[in-house]
Design an enzyme around this catalytic site. Structure first.
Site, PDB file in Angstrom:
ATOM      1  N   CYS A  77       0.832  -1.211   0.000  1.00 31.52           N
ATOM      2  CA  CYS A  77       0.000   0.000   0.000  1.00 31.52           C
ATOM      3  C   CYS A  77       0.870   1.267   0.000  1.00 31.52           C
ATOM      4  O   CYS A  77       1.449   1.586  -1.031  1.00 31.52           O
ATOM      5  CB  CYS A  77      -1.003  -0.042   1.153  1.00 31.52           C
ATOM      6  SG  CYS A  77      -2.372   1.087   0.855  1.00 31.52           S
ATOM      7  N   HIS A 110      -3.096  -5.093   1.756  1.00 28.44           N
ATOM      8  CA  HIS A 110      -2.330  -5.332   2.993  1.00 28.44           C
ATOM      9  C   HIS A 110      -2.283  -6.820   3.344  1.00 28.44           C
ATOM     10  O   HIS A 110      -3.077  -7.265   4.187  1.00 28.44           O
ATOM     11  CB  HIS A 110      -2.988  -4.594   4.160  1.00 28.44           C
ATOM     12  CG  HIS A 110      -2.814  -3.125   4.146  1.00 28.44           C
ATOM     13  ND1 HIS A 110      -1.749  -2.494   4.745  1.00 28.44           N
ATOM     14  CD2 HIS A 110      -3.575  -2.148   3.605  1.00 28.44           C
ATOM     15  CE1 HIS A 110      -1.857  -1.184   4.575  1.00 28.44           C
ATOM     16  NE2 HIS A 110      -2.959  -0.953   3.893  1.00 28.44           N
ATOM     17  N   GLU A 137      -0.391  -8.293   5.237  1.00 30.37           N
ATOM     18  CA  GLU A 137      -0.016  -8.457   6.651  1.00 30.37           C
ATOM     19  C   GLU A 137      -1.234  -8.383   7.571  1.00 30.37           C
ATOM     20  O   GLU A 137      -1.135  -8.689   8.763  1.00 30.37           O
ATOM     21  CB  GLU A 137       1.033  -7.396   7.046  1.00 30.37           C
ATOM     22  CG  GLU A 137       0.533  -5.968   7.207  1.00 30.37           C
ATOM     23  CD  GLU A 137       0.285  -5.235   5.884  1.00 30.37           C
ATOM     24  OE1 GLU A 137       0.346  -5.880   4.828  1.00 30.37           O
ATOM     25  OE2 GLU A 137      -0.007  -4.021   5.920  1.00 30.37           O
TER      26      GLU A 137
HETATM   27  N1  GLN Z   1      -3.526   6.587   1.566  1.00 26.43           N
HETATM   28  C1  GLN Z   1      -2.165   6.289   1.926  1.00 26.43           C
HETATM   29  C2  GLN Z   1      -1.209   7.145   1.106  1.00 26.43           C
HETATM   30  O1  GLN Z   1      -1.576   7.576   0.070  1.00 26.43           O
HETATM   31  C3  GLN Z   1      -1.850   4.810   1.764  1.00 26.43           C
HETATM   32  C4  GLN Z   1      -2.787   4.018   2.645  1.00 26.43           C
HETATM   33  C5  GLN Z   1      -2.251   2.727   3.178  1.00 26.43           C
HETATM   34  O2  GLN Z   1      -1.051   2.448   3.216  1.00 26.43           O
HETATM   35  N2  GLN Z   1      -3.164   1.932   3.683  1.00 26.43           N
HETATM   36  O3  GLN Z   1      -0.112   7.384   1.509  1.00 26.43           O
END
Ligand code: GLN
Length: 196
Positions: free
Chosen positions: A84, A176, A178
């Site tokens: 992410c 995610h 994890e």
């Molecule tokens: N919205 C976050 C970003 O743009 C990422 C979100 C996440 O890691 N769950 O940095």
């Protein structure tokens, strides 16, 4: 020589859900080390960039000179796995809005592309080369990968979008892994440490 030595996985720990990656590696039984400063790169064989907020992470990466250390580590052909926010950091191009990035992988990502926190979701994605079964994927204010370069392989999709991509020793997931009990994606990443 030294190939029998147990590999140690570094987990970037300046902000975000690094503790959940550590818990996952504990379940699998692999040693890990938190990376908060440049000197923490000593003795690690691979690196995980966790989820969180890239805007906050970037502040620490710049202040602590960690951005250059991560780039050097990846250029040394060491495995790096971003989930992410971690995937956003790894991208060559970041949209919505444009921001600093490490530029390790030839992908373009759009931040917060599914909408707001309330639009976060759990989906069943397909990663045919990694698992015969669908994989539960947790998306939290996730990015969408809008472009993948020629060297980038799409390993997983959900709702028709690429969500797990690979470029050599680099792996990035917009979800995610994890946060579920499923070890499949981490185990796939750990395979990349076998010959380094
Ligand atoms: N919205 C976050 C970003 O743009 C990422 C979100 C996440 O890691 N769950 O940095």
């Amino acid at each position: 020589m030294g190939s029998k030595k147990e590999k140690v996985i570094g987990i970037l720990a300046v902000q975000g859900d690094f503790a959940m990656h550590a818990a996952m590696l504990d379940r699998i039984g692999v040693p890990w080390k938190l990376v908060k400063h440049v000197e923490d790169f000593e003795g690690i064989d691979a690196l995980i960039l966790p989820g969180g907020e890239t805007t906050t992470m970037l502040k620490f990466l710049t202040e602590r000179k960690l951005a250059d250390a991560i780039k050097a580590f990846a250029n040394d052909n060491k495995p790096v796995f971003g989930t992410c926010a971690g995937a956003i950091l790894m991208a060559k191009e970041v949209l919505n809005p444009e921001q600093e990035r490490l530029g390790l992988m030839d992908i373009s990502v759009e931040r917060n592309a599914y909408g707001r926190q309330i639009d976060s979701s759990v989906q069943q994605g397909e990663c045919p080369e990694v698992s015969d079964e669908p994989i539960e994927m947790v998306f939290i204010r996730a990015p969408i990968i809008r472009r993948v370069g020629k060297e980038v392989k799409v390993l997983g999709r959900s709702q028709g979008l690429p969500v797990l991509v690979e470029q050599g020793k680099l792996l990035a997931a917009t979800f995610h892994p994890e946060l579920t009990g499923d070890e499949t994606i981490h185990r796939y990443f750990l395979e990349k440490t076998k010959d380094c």
